[in-house]
Design a protein around this motif. Sequence first.
Motif, PDB file in Angstrom:
ATOM      1  N   LEU A  17     -26.673  14.097  72.561  1.00 56.17           N
ATOM      2  CA  LEU A  17     -25.366  14.631  72.175  1.00 56.17           C
ATOM      3  C   LEU A  17     -25.517  15.910  71.371  1.00 56.17           C
ATOM      4  O   LEU A  17     -24.772  16.873  71.567  1.00 56.17           O
ATOM      5  N   GLN A  18     -26.498  15.942  70.515  1.00 61.76           N
ATOM      6  CA  GLN A  18     -26.753  17.132  69.699  1.00 61.76           C
ATOM      7  C   GLN A  18     -27.168  18.316  70.585  1.00 61.76           C
ATOM      8  O   GLN A  18     -26.706  19.436  70.384  1.00 61.76           O
ATOM      9  N   ILE A  19     -27.995  18.055  71.575  1.00 64.18           N
ATOM     10  CA  ILE A  19     -28.439  19.121  72.478  1.00 64.18           C
ATOM     11  C   ILE A  19     -27.267  19.660  73.289  1.00 64.18           C
ATOM     12  O   ILE A  19     -27.116  20.875  73.462  1.00 64.18           O
ATOM     13  N   ILE A  20     -26.410  18.769  73.776  1.00 58.36           N
ATOM     14  CA  ILE A  20     -25.234  19.192  74.543  1.00 58.36           C
ATOM     15  C   ILE A  20     -24.318  20.057  73.678  1.00 58.36           C
ATOM     16  O   ILE A  20     -23.839  21.105  74.118  1.00 58.36           O
ATOM     17  N   ALA A  21     -24.084  19.624  72.450  1.00 61.93           N
ATOM     18  CA  ALA A  21     -23.233  20.406  71.540  1.00 61.93           C
ATOM     19  C   ALA A  21     -23.841  21.774  71.276  1.00 61.93           C
ATOM     20  O   ALA A  21     -23.120  22.789  71.244  1.00 61.93           O
ATOM     21  N   ASP A  22     -25.155  21.834  71.117  1.00 63.78           N
ATOM     22  CA  ASP A  22     -25.832  23.115  70.886  1.00 63.78           C
ATOM     23  C   ASP A  22     -25.707  24.039  72.091  1.00 63.78           C
ATOM     24  O   ASP A  22     -25.490  25.250  71.939  1.00 63.78           O
ATOM     25  N   ILE A  23     -25.827  23.479  73.293  1.00 64.50           N
ATOM     26  CA  ILE A  23     -25.705  24.292  74.511  1.00 64.50           C
ATOM     27  C   ILE A  23     -24.292  24.843  74.646  1.00 64.50           C
ATOM     28  O   ILE A  23     -24.099  26.028  74.945  1.00 64.50           O
ATOM     29  N   LEU A  24     -23.283  23.998  74.421  1.00 65.47           N
ATOM     30  CA  LEU A  24     -21.894  24.454  74.527  1.00 65.47           C
ATOM     31  C   LEU A  24     -21.598  25.549  73.510  1.00 65.47           C
ATOM     32  O   LEU A  24     -21.003  26.578  73.843  1.00 65.47           O
ATOM     33  N   ALA A  25     -22.021  25.343  72.281  1.00 62.18           N
ATOM     34  CA  ALA A  25     -21.813  26.367  71.249  1.00 62.18           C
ATOM     35  C   ALA A  25     -22.620  27.622  71.564  1.00 62.18           C
ATOM     36  O   ALA A  25     -22.154  28.739  71.309  1.00 62.18           O
ATOM     37  N   GLY A  26     -23.797  27.458  72.145  1.00 65.36           N
ATOM     38  CA  GLY A  26     -24.628  28.600  72.508  1.00 65.36           C
ATOM     39  C   GLY A  26     -23.991  29.467  73.588  1.00 65.36           C
ATOM     40  O   GLY A  26     -24.085  30.698  73.539  1.00 65.36           O
ATOM     41  N   ALA A  82     -17.969  26.561  66.415  1.00 64.61           N
ATOM     42  CA  ALA A  82     -18.194  25.794  65.184  1.00 64.61           C
ATOM     43  C   ALA A  82     -17.726  24.345  65.350  1.00 64.61           C
ATOM     44  O   ALA A  82     -18.387  23.417  64.870  1.00 64.61           O
ATOM     45  N   ALA A  83     -16.615  24.148  66.031  1.00 70.15           N
ATOM     46  CA  ALA A  83     -16.102  22.791  66.244  1.00 70.15           C
ATOM     47  C   ALA A  83     -17.070  21.978  67.096  1.00 70.15           C
ATOM     48  O   ALA A  83     -17.337  20.806  66.792  1.00 70.15           O
ATOM     49  N   TYR A  84     -17.615  22.585  68.158  1.00 68.91           N
ATOM     50  CA  TYR A  84     -18.592  21.859  68.985  1.00 68.91           C
ATOM     51  C   TYR A  84     -19.814  21.473  68.164  1.00 68.91           C
ATOM     52  O   TYR A  84     -20.315  20.356  68.274  1.00 68.91           O
ATOM     53  N   LEU A  85     -20.281  22.387  67.321  1.00 68.46           N
ATOM     54  CA  LEU A  85     -21.450  22.076  66.494  1.00 68.46           C
ATOM     55  C   LEU A  85     -21.149  20.982  65.480  1.00 68.46           C
ATOM     56  O   LEU A  85     -21.911  20.021  65.342  1.00 68.46           O
ATOM     57  N   LEU A  86     -20.039  21.128  64.759  1.00 74.13           N
ATOM     58  CA  LEU A  86     -19.710  20.139  63.721  1.00 74.13           C
ATOM     59  C   LEU A  86     -19.448  18.760  64.306  1.00 74.13           C
ATOM     60  O   LEU A  86     -19.978  17.753  63.820  1.00 74.13           O
ATOM     61  N   ILE A  87     -18.645  18.697  65.348  1.00 71.44           N
ATOM     62  CA  ILE A  87     -18.306  17.400  65.943  1.00 71.44           C
ATOM     63  C   ILE A  87     -19.533  16.794  66.639  1.00 71.44           C
ATOM     64  O   ILE A  87     -19.830  15.613  66.467  1.00 71.44           O
ATOM     65  N   GLY A  88     -20.252  17.607  67.402  1.00 69.58           N
ATOM     66  CA  GLY A  88     -21.430  17.100  68.108  1.00 69.58           C
ATOM     67  C   GLY A  88     -22.512  16.599  67.167  1.00 69.58           C
ATOM     68  O   GLY A  88     -23.054  15.511  67.352  1.00 69.58           O
ATOM     69  N   HIS A  89     -22.808  17.369  66.141  1.00 66.02           N
ATOM     70  CA  HIS A  89     -23.845  16.952  65.191  1.00 66.02           C
ATOM     71  C   HIS A  89     -23.362  15.783  64.332  1.00 66.02           C
ATOM     72  O   HIS A  89     -24.160  14.913  63.965  1.00 66.02           O
ATOM     73  N   LEU A  91     -21.217  13.372  65.272  1.00 66.73           N
ATOM     74  CA  LEU A  91     -21.292  12.177  66.110  1.00 66.73           C
ATOM     75  C   LEU A  91     -22.744  11.755  66.347  1.00 66.73           C
ATOM     76  O   LEU A  91     -23.052  10.552  66.378  1.00 66.73           O
ATOM     77  N   ALA A  92     -23.637  12.729  66.513  1.00 56.52           N
ATOM     78  CA  ALA A  92     -25.047  12.413  66.705  1.00 56.52           C
ATOM     79  C   ALA A  92     -25.620  11.719  65.473  1.00 56.52           C
ATOM     80  O   ALA A  92     -26.356  10.731  65.592  1.00 56.52           O
ATOM     81  N   ALA A  93     -25.271  12.200  64.303  1.00 59.01           N
ATOM     82  CA  ALA A  93     -25.753  11.566  63.070  1.00 59.01           C
ATOM     83  C   ALA A  93     -25.194  10.153  62.932  1.00 59.01           C
ATOM     84  O   ALA A  93     -25.906   9.229  62.511  1.00 59.01           O
ATOM     85  N   ARG A  94     -23.964   9.971  63.335  1.00 60.71           N
ATOM     86  CA  ARG A  94     -23.350   8.638  63.277  1.00 60.71           C
ATOM     87  C   ARG A  94     -24.033   7.675  64.257  1.00 60.71           C
ATOM     88  O   ARG A  94     -24.238   6.508  63.950  1.00 60.71           O
ATOM     89  N   LEU A  95     -24.383   8.181  65.429  1.00 63.77           N
ATOM     90  CA  LEU A  95     -25.099   7.346  66.406  1.00 63.77           C
ATOM     91  C   LEU A  95     -26.471   6.946  65.884  1.00 63.77           C
ATOM     92  O   LEU A  95     -26.907   5.810  66.096  1.00 63.77           O
ATOM     93  N   ARG A  96     -27.135   7.863  65.234  1.00 65.30           N
ATOM     94  CA  ARG A  96     -28.476   7.562  64.713  1.00 65.30           C
ATOM     95  C   ARG A  96     -28.426   6.520  63.610  1.00 65.30           C
ATOM     96  O   ARG A  96     -29.367   5.762  63.416  1.00 65.30           O
ATOM     97  N   ARG A  97     -27.322   6.467  62.853  1.00 62.52           N
ATOM     98  CA  ARG A  97     -27.170   5.478  61.788  1.00 62.52           C
ATOM     99  C   ARG A  97     -26.818   4.103  62.334  1.00 62.52           C
ATOM    100  O   ARG A  97     -26.960   3.109  61.638  1.00 62.52           O
ATOM    101  N   ALA A  98     -26.293   4.058  63.541  1.00 62.86           N
ATOM    102  CA  ALA A  98     -25.825   2.784  64.113  1.00 62.86           C
ATOM    103  C   ALA A  98     -26.950   1.846  64.421  1.00 62.86           C
ATOM    104  O   ALA A  98     -28.060   2.141  64.575  1.00 62.86           O
TER     105      ALA A  98
END
Length: 98
Positions: A17-26, A82-89, A91-98
């Motif tokens: 998810l983090q990689i996808i968000a980075d690509i979209l923002a990129g 910025a929204a793609y980065l903030l939301i993507g990262h 959500l990724a952090a939340r998934l890692r905590r799960a």
Amino acid sequence: MSTVTRRSGASTAGVALQIIADILAGIIALWIALYLLEANPSNELVDVLHDAARWLAGWSYDLFPIETDWLNVLVNYGIAAAAYLLIGHGLAARLRRA
């Protein structure tokens, strides 16, 4: 399913998810840079990136009507990136905590 397996899967999903968000923002950031550098709009690569960025930032384009063209592109497309980065990262952090 063990806890270790579940965490590994959540971690993998978070990274994806983090990689996808980075690509979209990129893509959006690359379009902003090409616009600011006055890239040739009839170039096929520039046209494809503009179409992709316009689609990705469709919800934020013209959010703030600014008369200066370069500032309008920077702010309105930048909000989407910025929204793609903030939301993507986030959500990724939340998934890692799960």
